[in-house]
Motif scaffolding. Sequence first.
Motif, short mmCIF file in Angstrom:
data_model
loop_
_atom_site.label_atom_id
_atom_site.label_comp_id
_atom_site.label_asym_id
_atom_site.label_seq_id
_atom_site.Cartn_x
_atom_site.Cartn_y
_atom_site.Cartn_z
N ASN A 88 0.82 -1.21 0.00
CA ASN A 88 0.00 0.00 0.00
C ASN A 88 0.85 1.26 0.00
N ALA A 89 2.06 1.18 0.49
CA ALA A 89 2.95 2.34 0.45
C ALA A 89 3.29 2.70 -1.00
N LYS A 90 3.31 1.68 -1.85
CA LYS A 90 3.59 1.90 -3.26
C LYS A 90 2.32 1.88 -4.11
N ASN A 91 1.19 1.64 -3.43
CA ASN A 91 -0.10 1.63 -4.14
C ASN A 91 -0.07 0.62 -5.28
N THR A 92 0.49 -0.55 -5.00
CA THR A 92 0.69 -1.55 -6.04
C THR A 92 0.28 -2.93 -5.53
N VAL A 93 -0.31 -3.70 -6.41
CA VAL A 93 -0.68 -5.08 -6.12
C VAL A 93 0.12 -5.98 -7.06
N TYR A 94 0.52 -7.14 -6.56
CA TYR A 94 1.34 -8.05 -7.33
C TYR A 94 0.68 -9.42 -7.44
N LEU A 95 1.04 -10.12 -8.49
CA LEU A 95 0.69 -11.52 -8.62
C LEU A 95 1.95 -12.27 -9.04
N GLN A 96 2.53 -12.98 -8.08
CA GLN A 96 3.70 -13.80 -8.35
C GLN A 96 3.23 -15.15 -8.87
N MET A 97 3.66 -15.49 -10.07
CA MET A 97 3.22 -16.74 -10.69
C MET A 97 4.43 -17.65 -10.89
N ASN A 98 4.42 -18.76 -10.21
CA ASN A 98 5.49 -19.75 -10.31
C ASN A 98 4.96 -21.04 -10.92
N SER A 99 5.88 -21.87 -11.36
CA SER A 99 5.53 -23.18 -11.94
C SER A 99 4.42 -23.04 -12.99
N LEU A 100 4.63 -22.11 -13.88
CA LEU A 100 3.59 -21.82 -14.87
C LEU A 100 3.34 -22.99 -15.80
N LYS A 101 2.09 -23.17 -16.15
CA LYS A 101 1.66 -24.23 -17.03
C LYS A 101 1.08 -23.64 -18.31
N PHE A 102 0.99 -24.48 -19.33
CA PHE A 102 0.45 -24.02 -20.59
C PHE A 102 -0.95 -23.45 -20.40
N GLU A 103 -1.73 -24.08 -19.53
CA GLU A 103 -3.11 -23.65 -19.31
C GLU A 103 -3.23 -22.34 -18.55
N ASP A 104 -2.12 -21.78 -18.11
CA ASP A 104 -2.14 -20.46 -17.49
C ASP A 104 -2.10 -19.35 -18.54
N THR A 105 -1.92 -19.72 -19.79
CA THR A 105 -1.91 -18.74 -20.87
C THR A 105 -3.25 -18.02 -20.94
N ALA A 106 -3.20 -16.69 -20.85
CA ALA A 106 -4.42 -15.90 -20.83
C ALA A 106 -4.05 -14.43 -20.78
N VAL A 107 -5.06 -13.59 -20.94
CA VAL A 107 -4.92 -12.18 -20.62
C VAL A 107 -5.30 -12.03 -19.15
N TYR A 108 -4.43 -11.42 -18.39
CA TYR A 108 -4.65 -11.25 -16.96
C TYR A 108 -5.09 -9.82 -16.67
N TYR A 109 -6.17 -9.72 -15.90
CA TYR A 109 -6.77 -8.43 -15.57
C TYR A 109 -6.68 -8.17 -14.07
N CYS A 110 -6.38 -6.94 -13.74
CA CYS A 110 -6.43 -6.48 -12.37
C CYS A 110 -7.72 -5.70 -12.17
N ALA A 111 -8.30 -5.82 -10.99
CA ALA A 111 -9.55 -5.13 -10.72
C ALA A 111 -9.61 -4.69 -9.26
N ALA A 112 -10.40 -3.66 -8.99
CA ALA A 112 -10.53 -3.11 -7.65
C ALA A 112 -11.99 -3.13 -7.23
N ALA A 113 -12.21 -3.39 -5.95
CA ALA A 113 -13.56 -3.44 -5.40
C ALA A 113 -13.61 -2.70 -4.08
N THR A 114 -14.74 -2.05 -3.81
CA THR A 114 -14.87 -1.32 -2.56
C THR A 114 -15.05 -2.27 -1.38
N ALA A 115 -15.59 -3.44 -1.62
CA ALA A 115 -15.76 -4.43 -0.57
C ALA A 115 -15.16 -5.75 -1.04
N TYR A 116 -14.55 -6.46 -0.14
CA TYR A 116 -13.87 -7.70 -0.52
C TYR A 116 -14.83 -8.88 -0.50
N THR A 117 -14.97 -9.49 -1.66
CA THR A 117 -15.79 -10.68 -1.77
C THR A 117 -15.00 -11.83 -2.36
#
Length: 123
Positions: A74-103
């Motif tokens: 939060n100090a950098k106002n940044t969110v990360y997604l560390q992806m390890n052991s990637l598989k072929f089926e992980d191929t996709a367009v990845y989207y980040c999104a924000a919500a006012t309430a966590y669901t």
Amino acid sequence: QAPVIESGGGSVQTGGSLRLSCAPSGRTFVSYAMGWFREAPGKEREFVAGINWNGGQTNYADSVKGRFTISRDNAKNTVYLQMNSLKFEDTAVYYCAAATAYTGYRMSTYDFWGQGTQVTVSS
């Protein structure tokens, strides 16, 4: 311009790693829950991982548990997604999104979306 901007996508071989980043554009999302979603060719957009506003709660899709880690600075106002052991089926367009309430996985509750970053995993 999209309210959040993703970066870090690219091409990687099976078993490799990538780290995606998500930063706001023109506003702060420090108090928002954040999520990562992905959309593969011919498939519907699906939940990947979510994190509440202070990082104290996270959720993952079963398909990425143990391989992906969502975090935020939060100090950098940044969110990360560390992806390890990637598989072929992980191929996709990845989207980040924000919500006012966590669901977690409920896509309809996310109000602000980025334009996505492509992740391609090849053998």
